[in-house]
Motif scaffolding. Sequence first.
Motif, PDB file in Angstrom:
ATOM      1  N   ASN A   1      37.535  30.958  42.784  1.00 52.44           N
ATOM      2  CA  ASN A   1      38.013  31.897  41.779  1.00 52.44           C
ATOM      3  C   ASN A   1      37.250  33.224  41.845  1.00 52.44           C
ATOM      4  O   ASN A   1      37.849  34.297  41.842  1.00 52.44           O
ATOM      5  N   ARG A   2      35.937  33.148  41.937  1.00 56.25           N
ATOM      6  CA  ARG A   2      35.101  34.361  41.911  1.00 56.25           C
ATOM      7  C   ARG A   2      35.370  35.264  43.117  1.00 56.25           C
ATOM      8  O   ARG A   2      35.578  36.468  42.977  1.00 56.25           O
ATOM      9  N   CYS A   3      35.395  34.687  44.322  1.00 59.51           N
ATOM     10  CA  CYS A   3      35.632  35.499  45.523  1.00 59.51           C
ATOM     11  C   CYS A   3      37.050  36.054  45.557  1.00 59.51           C
ATOM     12  O   CYS A   3      37.264  37.215  45.926  1.00 59.51           O
ATOM     13  N   ALA A   4      38.020  35.236  45.160  1.00 64.77           N
ATOM     14  CA  ALA A   4      39.410  35.703  45.132  1.00 64.77           C
ATOM     15  C   ALA A   4      39.550  36.892  44.186  1.00 64.77           C
ATOM     16  O   ALA A   4      40.167  37.910  44.534  1.00 64.77           O
ATOM     17  N   ASN A   5      38.962  36.789  43.009  1.00 63.81           N
ATOM     18  CA  ASN A   5      39.046  37.896  42.048  1.00 63.81           C
ATOM     19  C   ASN A   5      38.317  39.139  42.541  1.00 63.81           C
ATOM     20  O   ASN A   5      38.789  40.258  42.341  1.00 63.81           O
ATOM     21  N   GLU A   6      37.180  38.957  43.205  1.00 65.72           N
ATOM     22  CA  GLU A   6      36.435  40.096  43.767  1.00 65.72           C
ATOM     23  C   GLU A   6      37.305  40.848  44.783  1.00 65.72           C
ATOM     24  O   GLU A   6      37.381  42.074  44.764  1.00 65.72           O
ATOM     25  N   ILE A   7      37.974  40.096  45.649  1.00 64.11           N
ATOM     26  CA  ILE A   7      38.815  40.715  46.667  1.00 64.11           C
ATOM     27  C   ILE A   7      40.042  41.375  46.047  1.00 64.11           C
ATOM     28  O   ILE A   7      40.415  42.487  46.427  1.00 64.11           O
TER      29      ILE A   7
ATOM     30  N   LYS B   1      49.206  31.145  35.063  1.00 65.70           N
ATOM     31  CA  LYS B   1      49.392  29.792  35.599  1.00 65.70           C
ATOM     32  C   LYS B   1      48.243  29.456  36.538  1.00 65.70           C
ATOM     33  O   LYS B   1      47.612  30.341  37.107  1.00 65.70           O
ATOM     34  N   GLU B   2      48.000  28.151  36.700  1.00 64.12           N
ATOM     35  CA  GLU B   2      46.986  27.722  37.650  1.00 64.12           C
ATOM     36  C   GLU B   2      47.500  27.922  39.076  1.00 64.12           C
ATOM     37  O   GLU B   2      48.668  27.667  39.355  1.00 64.12           O
TER      38      GLU B   2
ATOM     39  N   ASP C   1      38.071  26.184  43.634  1.00 62.36           N
ATOM     40  CA  ASP C   1      38.652  25.730  42.384  1.00 62.36           C
ATOM     41  C   ASP C   1      39.960  26.443  42.104  1.00 62.36           C
ATOM     42  O   ASP C   1      40.341  27.373  42.815  1.00 62.36           O
ATOM     43  N   LEU C   2      40.638  25.977  41.083  1.00 61.62           N
ATOM     44  CA  LEU C   2      41.871  26.631  40.670  1.00 61.62           C
ATOM     45  C   LEU C   2      41.540  27.938  39.983  1.00 61.62           C
ATOM     46  O   LEU C   2      40.473  28.110  39.409  1.00 61.62           O
TER      47      LEU C   2
END
Length: 116
Positions: free
Chosen positions: A75-81, A52-53, A45-46
């Motif tokens: 979103n969740r994995c990107a933020n975790e990393i 910004k998206e 997802d975005l």
Amino acid sequence: MTQEDRIEQAMIEMFARTHAHFGKAVKGYWFFEAETCPGCGRRVDLMQYKGKEAVSLNAYIYRKRGILIGYQLCNRCANEIHRAAQKQPGVQIPRHDIIEKTLGAAYEAHMNQMDA
């Protein structure tokens, strides 16, 4: 320009940089087109980045075949990393191992399908 065109252009640029740095060790590139995150299986997802998206476009060198594999994260994995990288820059977390295993298996399945 469509999102697919932007991703293709980004992959070309990432491959050019990677090839310039690693030379013949990187022979080509492939994009993991699944709509699911290779880190957790959720739908990609975005995400919000600097208000910004954005999409989380990443790449991994699959050394076994010398292929730069592009992929998107949820979103969740990107933020975790991102959070882990802020605490310990350059250190892989267990999520990276899951991503690399998923991408390697997906690329091998893709190649087997091409050979069939």
